[in-house]
Write an enzyme that holds these catalytic residues in place. Structure first.
Site, PDB file in Angstrom:
ATOM      1  N   PHE A  15      42.153  19.957   1.890  1.00 15.58           N
ATOM      2  CA  PHE A  15      43.495  20.421   2.252  1.00 15.58           C
ATOM      3  C   PHE A  15      43.467  21.171   3.601  1.00 15.58           C
ATOM      4  O   PHE A  15      44.052  20.711   4.591  1.00 15.58           O
ATOM      5  CB  PHE A  15      43.997  21.299   1.104  1.00 15.58           C
ATOM      6  CG  PHE A  15      45.207  22.136   1.393  1.00 15.58           C
ATOM      7  CD1 PHE A  15      46.310  21.613   2.053  1.00 15.58           C
ATOM      8  CD2 PHE A  15      45.244  23.468   0.983  1.00 15.58           C
ATOM      9  CE1 PHE A  15      47.432  22.405   2.303  1.00 15.58           C
ATOM     10  CE2 PHE A  15      46.363  24.258   1.219  1.00 15.58           C
ATOM     11  CZ  PHE A  15      47.450  23.725   1.898  1.00 15.58           C
ATOM     12  N   SER A  79      34.220  23.765   0.328  1.00 19.14           N
ATOM     13  CA  SER A  79      34.032  24.453  -0.964  1.00 19.14           C
ATOM     14  C   SER A  79      35.120  24.014  -1.931  1.00 19.14           C
ATOM     15  O   SER A  79      36.270  23.855  -1.527  1.00 19.14           O
ATOM     16  CB  SER A  79      34.143  25.977  -0.825  1.00 19.14           C
ATOM     17  OG  SER A  79      33.994  26.591  -2.103  1.00 19.14           O
ATOM     18  N   ASN A 103      22.646  26.969   5.853  1.00 19.49           N
ATOM     19  CA  ASN A 103      22.355  25.819   6.715  1.00 19.49           C
ATOM     20  C   ASN A 103      23.227  25.821   7.969  1.00 19.49           C
ATOM     21  O   ASN A 103      22.760  25.526   9.068  1.00 19.49           O
ATOM     22  CB  ASN A 103      22.602  24.512   5.952  1.00 19.49           C
ATOM     23  CG  ASN A 103      21.560  24.292   4.867  1.00 19.49           C
ATOM     24  OD1 ASN A 103      20.428  24.767   4.987  1.00 19.49           O
ATOM     25  ND2 ASN A 103      21.937  23.599   3.807  1.00 19.49           N
ATOM     26  N   TYR A 149      32.585  31.394  -7.688  1.00 19.15           N
ATOM     27  CA  TYR A 149      33.285  31.277  -6.398  1.00 19.15           C
ATOM     28  C   TYR A 149      33.263  32.617  -5.676  1.00 19.15           C
ATOM     29  O   TYR A 149      32.878  32.708  -4.505  1.00 19.15           O
ATOM     30  CB  TYR A 149      34.719  30.834  -6.667  1.00 19.15           C
ATOM     31  CG  TYR A 149      35.562  30.568  -5.436  1.00 19.15           C
ATOM     32  CD1 TYR A 149      35.242  29.543  -4.549  1.00 19.15           C
ATOM     33  CD2 TYR A 149      36.707  31.332  -5.178  1.00 19.15           C
ATOM     34  CE1 TYR A 149      36.032  29.294  -3.440  1.00 19.15           C
ATOM     35  CE2 TYR A 149      37.505  31.076  -4.075  1.00 19.15           C
ATOM     36  CZ  TYR A 149      37.168  30.062  -3.203  1.00 19.15           C
ATOM     37  OH  TYR A 149      37.951  29.812  -2.111  1.00 19.15           O
ATOM     38  N   ARG A 190      46.176  24.238  -9.429  1.00 19.63           N
ATOM     39  CA  ARG A 190      46.765  25.480  -8.942  1.00 19.63           C
ATOM     40  C   ARG A 190      48.263  25.500  -9.206  1.00 19.63           C
ATOM     41  O   ARG A 190      48.901  24.462  -9.401  1.00 19.63           O
ATOM     42  CB  ARG A 190      46.442  25.667  -7.464  1.00 19.63           C
ATOM     43  CG  ARG A 190      45.003  26.145  -7.352  1.00 19.63           C
ATOM     44  CD  ARG A 190      44.643  26.517  -5.969  1.00 19.63           C
ATOM     45  NE  ARG A 190      44.314  25.348  -5.199  1.00 19.63           N
ATOM     46  CZ  ARG A 190      43.710  25.421  -4.017  1.00 19.63           C
ATOM     47  NH1 ARG A 190      43.390  26.578  -3.507  1.00 19.63           N
ATOM     48  NH2 ARG A 190      43.427  24.324  -3.361  1.00 19.63           N
TER      49      ARG A 190
END
Ligand code: UDP
Length: 326
Positions: A15, A79, A103, A149, A190
């Site tokens: 998104f 994520s 990374n 999270y 959501r």
């Protein structure tokens, strides 16, 4: 093109990532998108594939990241970001925030690039301070369902600050509050896509708990402008970006009922564990440092978002099947 800035955007098919790709291309950058597509969707960036100033790598940044050529900037937006996502894929969520960030910080060092990492209002957990200012340390249950999270993002901030201090890397940290707009997944669980999806399918709107918990919703264009300004600023401490216009979830569901004209009603369901009771960004810092504040009202933003979802195919409306994570 000589002198053209090159930017790597992780989570490019998601998104926010896809909107960032659009914005940086519009600003004249050469954009390298990267995504492992576990929650992202190539449909969000398919309009960019024919361009000379865009390329895409299908790659998971939790493994070693190689990008040929020089890089001026890195935006780490990969994520899972919806509570049902990180409940289903907790380990990937932890890895992309921790190993993935490590990374990308390493890559930024090698390329001498400036890196901006996407953090979240979830670093404040279920906040005991309201509204949430950047100096608040938060109230997080590290072993609760949201812990994977929240703690990944808190680790992300810690390691980013460490790279800034030890390696003098140019770093930026944005704490993103609830954001909405076109290209959210209708089935991501959501509140906003859930309610609009339910209205489109003629189902009742599911409000969790008594709906008295609050959120503050920011339209995606405002958010992207805030990220853009922060990246180009010289400020390395975390900055909240969000819209302080707070609303209870019950009132929000009623707004969606009015907007969509659905004849369905509200159905109350149990409140998920550790669901934050209130959330509103204090955006004083963003105002002062970036000269930024949101401009799109919820009324306006919701209308645009509803039009986007309404114009998707019926197949998309009804495709609530969850992706198959391997
Ligand atoms: N919520 C709800 N019904 C739904 C989905 C979410 O009442 O179908 C509630 C959820 O419990 C939370 C709020 O809406 O209190 C916002 O949830 P969301 O998943 O959008 O994001 P969060 O801010 O909790 O990460």
């Amino acid at each position: 093109m000589q002198g053209q800035k090159r930017i790597l955007i992780t989570g490019a098919a998601g998104f926010l990532g896809s909107h960032l790709c659009d914005r940086f291309i519009q600003e004249g950058y050469y954009v390298i998108g990267m995504d492992n597509l576990i929650t992202g969707d190539l449909k969000n960036i398919q309009h960019l594939f024919s361009r000379q100033d865009f390329e895409f790598f299908h790659h998971d940044v939790s493994g070693f990241v190689h990008v040929p050529g020089n890089l001026d900037y890195i935006l780490h937006f990969a994520s899972p970001a919806s509570p049902i996502d990180y409940l289903k894929i907790p380990i990937q969520t932890l890895k992309v925030g921790s190993l993935g960030t490590h990374n990308l910080l390493g890559l930024a060092r090698v390329k001498k690039a400036r890196i901006l990492v996407a953090s979240t209002s979830e670093v404040y957990g279920d906040p005991l301070v309201h509204p949430q200012h950047e100096d608040y340390w938060g109230h997080v249950n590290c072993i609760g369902p949201r812990g994977v999270y929240d703690e990944a993002k808190r680790f992300q901030e810690a390691i980013t600050m460490a790279y800034h201090k030890v390696h003098h890397l140019e770093t930026r940290i944005v704490r993103i509050f609830n954001t909405y707009g076109p290209r959210m997944r209708l089935n991501d669980g959501r509140a906003l896509p859930a309610f609009i999806g339910q209205a489109l399918r003629g189902e009742n709107l599911t409000v969790f708990g008594d709906g008295s918990q609050t959120r503050s919703f920011c339209y995606v264009d405002d958010l992207i402008e805030g990220v853009y300004r922060l990246l180009l600023s010289d400020y390395h401490l975390p900055v909240n970006i969000g819209n302080p216009d707070e609303v209870s979830i019950l009132d929000f569901a009623k707004e969606i009922i009015r907007l969509t004209g659905t004849d369905q009603t509200i159905e109350f369901k149990p409140l998920p564990e550790d669901d934050p009771k209130q959330r509103q960004p204090d955006i004083t810092r963003a105002r002062e440092i970036l000269g930024w504040e949101p401009h799109v009202s919820r009324k306006e933003g919701l209308k645009t978002t509803y039009d986007y979802f309404r114009n998707l195919s019926r197949e998309d409306w009804y495709n609530s099947e969850y992706r198959n994570f391997t």
